[in-house]
Design a protein around this motif. Structure first.
Motif, PDB file in Angstrom:
ATOM      1  N   SER A 110       0.884  -1.170   0.103  1.00 17.02           N
ATOM      2  CA  SER A 110      -0.115  -0.004  -0.124  1.00 17.02           C
ATOM      3  C   SER A 110       0.996   1.234   0.219  1.00 17.02           C
ATOM      4  O   SER A 110       2.091   1.280   0.362  1.00 17.02           O
ATOM      5  CB  SER A 110      -0.902  -0.037   1.279  1.00 17.02           C
ATOM      6  N   ASP A 111       0.329   2.083  -0.337  1.00 17.13           N
ATOM      7  CA  ASP A 111       1.063   3.455  -0.423  1.00 17.13           C
ATOM      8  C   ASP A 111       0.499   4.506   0.766  1.00 17.13           C
ATOM      9  O   ASP A 111       1.286   5.142   1.192  1.00 17.13           O
ATOM     10  CB  ASP A 111       0.669   4.385  -1.799  1.00 17.13           C
ATOM     11  N   LEU A 112      -0.629   4.052   1.233  1.00 19.56           N
ATOM     12  CA  LEU A 112      -1.200   4.606   2.353  1.00 19.56           C
ATOM     13  C   LEU A 112      -2.123   3.573   3.308  1.00 19.56           C
ATOM     14  O   LEU A 112      -2.589   3.083   2.704  1.00 19.56           O
ATOM     15  CB  LEU A 112      -1.913   5.746   1.786  1.00 19.56           C
ATOM     16  N   VAL A 113      -1.863   3.633   4.421  1.00 23.13           N
ATOM     17  CA  VAL A 113      -2.590   2.791   5.261  1.00 23.13           C
ATOM     18  C   VAL A 113      -3.306   3.530   6.451  1.00 23.13           C
ATOM     19  O   VAL A 113      -2.585   4.353   7.050  1.00 23.13           O
ATOM     20  CB  VAL A 113      -1.697   1.751   5.959  1.00 23.13           C
ATOM     21  N   SER A 114      -4.542   3.236   6.372  1.00 22.96           N
ATOM     22  CA  SER A 114      -5.632   4.161   7.245  1.00 22.96           C
ATOM     23  C   SER A 114      -5.924   3.073   8.381  1.00 22.96           C
ATOM     24  O   SER A 114      -6.220   1.955   8.073  1.00 22.96           O
ATOM     25  CB  SER A 114      -6.395   4.708   6.630  1.00 22.96           C
ATOM     26  N   ALA A 115      -5.838   3.672   9.739  1.00 23.17           N
ATOM     27  CA  ALA A 115      -6.264   2.773  10.749  1.00 23.17           C
ATOM     28  C   ALA A 115      -7.861   2.870  10.804  1.00 23.17           C
ATOM     29  O   ALA A 115      -8.532   3.659  10.461  1.00 23.17           O
ATOM     30  CB  ALA A 115      -5.764   3.188  12.140  1.00 23.17           C
ATOM     31  N   TRP A 116      -8.642   1.568  11.168  1.00 21.94           N
ATOM     32  CA  TRP A 116      -9.843   1.440  11.385  1.00 21.94           C
ATOM     33  C   TRP A 116      -9.907   1.419  12.861  1.00 21.94           C
ATOM     34  O   TRP A 116      -9.741   0.057  13.343  1.00 21.94           O
ATOM     35  CB  TRP A 116     -10.461   0.464  10.443  1.00 21.94           C
ATOM     36  N   ARG A 117     -10.653   2.161  13.684  1.00 18.97           N
ATOM     37  CA  ARG A 117     -11.038   2.139  15.024  1.00 18.97           C
ATOM     38  C   ARG A 117     -12.208   1.178  15.118  1.00 18.97           C
ATOM     39  O   ARG A 117     -13.483   1.696  15.028  1.00 18.97           O
ATOM     40  CB  ARG A 117     -11.281   3.124  15.759  1.00 18.97           C
ATOM     41  N   VAL A 118     -11.807  -0.148  15.158  1.00 20.01           N
ATOM     42  CA  VAL A 118     -13.291  -0.905  15.077  1.00 20.01           C
ATOM     43  C   VAL A 118     -14.084  -0.992  16.082  1.00 20.01           C
ATOM     44  O   VAL A 118     -15.329  -0.762  16.101  1.00 20.01           O
ATOM     45  CB  VAL A 118     -12.602  -2.478  14.967  1.00 20.01           C
ATOM     46  N   ASN A 119     -13.654  -0.912  17.503  1.00 13.94           N
ATOM     47  CA  ASN A 119     -14.285  -0.764  18.724  1.00 13.94           C
ATOM     48  C   ASN A 119     -13.845   0.649  19.371  1.00 13.94           C
ATOM     49  O   ASN A 119     -13.198   0.921  20.001  1.00 13.94           O
ATOM     50  CB  ASN A 119     -13.966  -1.716  19.663  1.00 13.94           C
ATOM     51  N   ARG A 120     -14.747   1.501  18.585  1.00 13.99           N
ATOM     52  CA  ARG A 120     -14.167   2.971  18.946  1.00 13.99           C
ATOM     53  C   ARG A 120     -14.670   3.432  20.353  1.00 13.99           C
ATOM     54  O   ARG A 120     -16.031   3.230  20.573  1.00 13.99           O
ATOM     55  CB  ARG A 120     -14.730   3.888  18.072  1.00 13.99           C
ATOM     56  N   ASN A 121     -13.654   4.145  21.054  1.00 10.90           N
ATOM     57  CA  ASN A 121     -14.048   4.087  22.529  1.00 10.90           C
ATOM     58  C   ASN A 121     -14.306   5.691  22.734  1.00 10.90           C
ATOM     59  O   ASN A 121     -13.571   6.520  23.323  1.00 10.90           O
ATOM     60  CB  ASN A 121     -12.899   3.900  23.420  1.00 10.90           C
ATOM     61  N   ASP A 122     -15.406   6.220  22.061  1.00  3.06           N
ATOM     62  CA  ASP A 122     -15.781   7.666  22.085  1.00  3.06           C
ATOM     63  C   ASP A 122     -17.515   7.796  22.643  1.00  3.06           C
ATOM     64  O   ASP A 122     -18.093   6.597  22.236  1.00  3.06           O
ATOM     65  CB  ASP A 122     -15.440   8.309  20.973  1.00  3.06           C
ATOM     66  N   PRO A 123     -17.572   8.846  23.132  1.00  2.00           N
ATOM     67  CA  PRO A 123     -19.150   8.800  23.393  1.00  2.00           C
ATOM     68  C   PRO A 123     -19.938   8.603  22.005  1.00  2.00           C
ATOM     69  O   PRO A 123     -19.591   9.114  20.816  1.00  2.00           O
ATOM     70  CB  PRO A 123     -19.407  10.293  24.069  1.00  2.00           C
ATOM     71  N   ILE A 124     -21.317   8.411  22.231  1.00  2.00           N
ATOM     72  CA  ILE A 124     -22.374   7.970  21.067  1.00  2.00           C
ATOM     73  C   ILE A 124     -22.451   9.406  20.343  1.00  2.00           C
ATOM     74  O   ILE A 124     -22.410   9.308  19.021  1.00  2.00           O
ATOM     75  CB  ILE A 124     -23.515   7.453  21.705  1.00  2.00           C
ATOM     76  N   SER A 125     -22.130  10.494  21.002  1.00  2.00           N
ATOM     77  CA  SER A 125     -22.399  11.843  20.264  1.00  2.00           C
ATOM     78  C   SER A 125     -21.527  11.757  19.097  1.00  2.00           C
ATOM     79  O   SER A 125     -21.395  12.553  18.301  1.00  2.00           O
ATOM     80  CB  SER A 125     -22.354  12.999  21.393  1.00  2.00           C
TER      81      SER A 125
END
Ligand code: UDP
Ligand code: MG
Length: 320
Positions: A110-125
């Motif tokens: 890949s030339d660019l790899v982007s992370a995917w926060r599968v279990n994102r720990n942020d408020p629902i808002s």
């Protein structure tokens, strides 16, 4: 490694310690470029201390005031020197220990790899609008990523050389890169709740984000041919207006119907005027595009020149 930060003093020492543990496992040489985006807490002082303890791996760029994350990233790219550049938020929500995964994916092609926060720990808002936002972006741009706006990414230098990051465009770096033909990869990563410090973005980000998306699509598709967009809208509007007014003229000329009680006459005339305006917008935009051209319309991955059986051709060292 590029780290943009605004008022993240309580996180910096731990971040640096964990990066120092991980980075030597993926590279012989590394540097961490901290961009202090106009912090008003003690961030800069802490960075100074970190730099004095480890000048070899630490560099600091300090902004005069807060210029925003896009500007901070752009400065980080300008001031970093290695062929592979990672970016990461300073708040430790992204986990430094995931870096090897990102590099591995990059090395797989890949030339660019982007992370995917599968279990994102942020408020629902934050997570809910973000889901909608990612869905819309995926739909409108055709780029198949799940988490466009994650600050955790790995780049090959060739990508950075071609991109200009400003305004709110950091959210769309993968889109811009993908449109230029770079290969985009995605890796699932862990994500932590923010333990110290405050989030710097509120709900306004989604407005800003939406406008930047429109801008990005417009820029990518039409920067060098704006008349194709404005002209299309103009011709459609003009045609509808003309059709309405021709119809009314026929009624008036042939059937002698009065026009004073036809409000649609107003609409037809308005559409004609607006249509003509759009055409001229388009032409004006063409003139601006012509005089302001900077970016190449293409992106070259490699160049092969075959010079056989002919007199040697002199190729200038640098072709501007
Ligand atoms: N940040 C920055 N400039 C800004 C806003 C944020 O450099 O104007 C940095 C911030 O310090 C953090 C990263 O960008 O390192 C992501 O910000 P934040 O964690 O507040 O965003 P969220 O996780 O809430 O999306
Ligand atoms: Mg964060």
């Amino acid at each position: 490694m590029v780290v943009p930060l605004l008022n993240e003093e309580p996180n910096l020492v731990e971040l640096k310690t964990r990066l120092d543990a991980v980075l030597p496992t993926v590279a012989d040489r590394y540097e961490i470029v901290f961009i202090d985006d106009g912090s008003r807490d003690g961030s800069f002082g802490t960075l100074r201390e970190l730099h004095d303890l480890d000048p070899e791996h630490t560099r600091i760029v300090r902004f005069r005031r807060n210029f925003g994350k896009s500007a901070a990233l752009a400065a980080g790219f300008d001031h970093s020197r290695f062929d592979i550049v990672l970016t990461m938020d300073a708040d430790l929500q992204d986990v430094p220990e995931e870096i090897p995964k990102m590099i591995e994916k990059l090395e797989k092609g890949s030339d660019l790899v982007s992370a995917w926060r599968v279990n994102r720990n942020d408020p629902i808002s934050k997570t809910l609008p973000s889901k909608v936002y990612n869905f819309v972006t995926r739909l409108l741009t055709g780029v198949r990523l799940h988490d466009f706006n994650c600050g955790f990414k790995a780049y090959r230098r060739s990508v950075l050389d071609e991109l200009q990051v400003y305004g709110e465009r950091h959210r769309y770096i993968p889109v811009l890169a993908s449109y230029r033909g770079f290969r985009i990869g995605e890796v699932q990563v862990n994500h932590q709740p923010r333990l110290r410090g405050k989030s710097k973005f509120g709900w306004e980000r989604y407005f800003g984000g939406f406008f930047s998306l429109l801008t990005v699509i417009m820029l990518v598709r039409y920067t060098n041919k704006p008349l194709h967009f404005f002209g299309f809208v103009g011709v459609v509007t003009l045609s509808i207006g003309t059709a309405i007014d021709v119809y009314l003229s026929v009624l008036w000329l042939i059937f002698r119907r009065p026009l004073s009680d036809r409000p649609i006459l107003m609409l037809g005339t308005l559409l004609i005027i607006i249509g003509i305006q759009f055409l001229f917008f388009g032409l004006l935009a063409e003139m601006i595009a012509f005089s302001a051209r900077r970016d190449n319309d293409y992106s070259i991955v490699e160049r092969v020149d075959v010079v056989a059986d002919v007199a040697p051709v002199r190729i200038p060292a640098a072709v501007e």
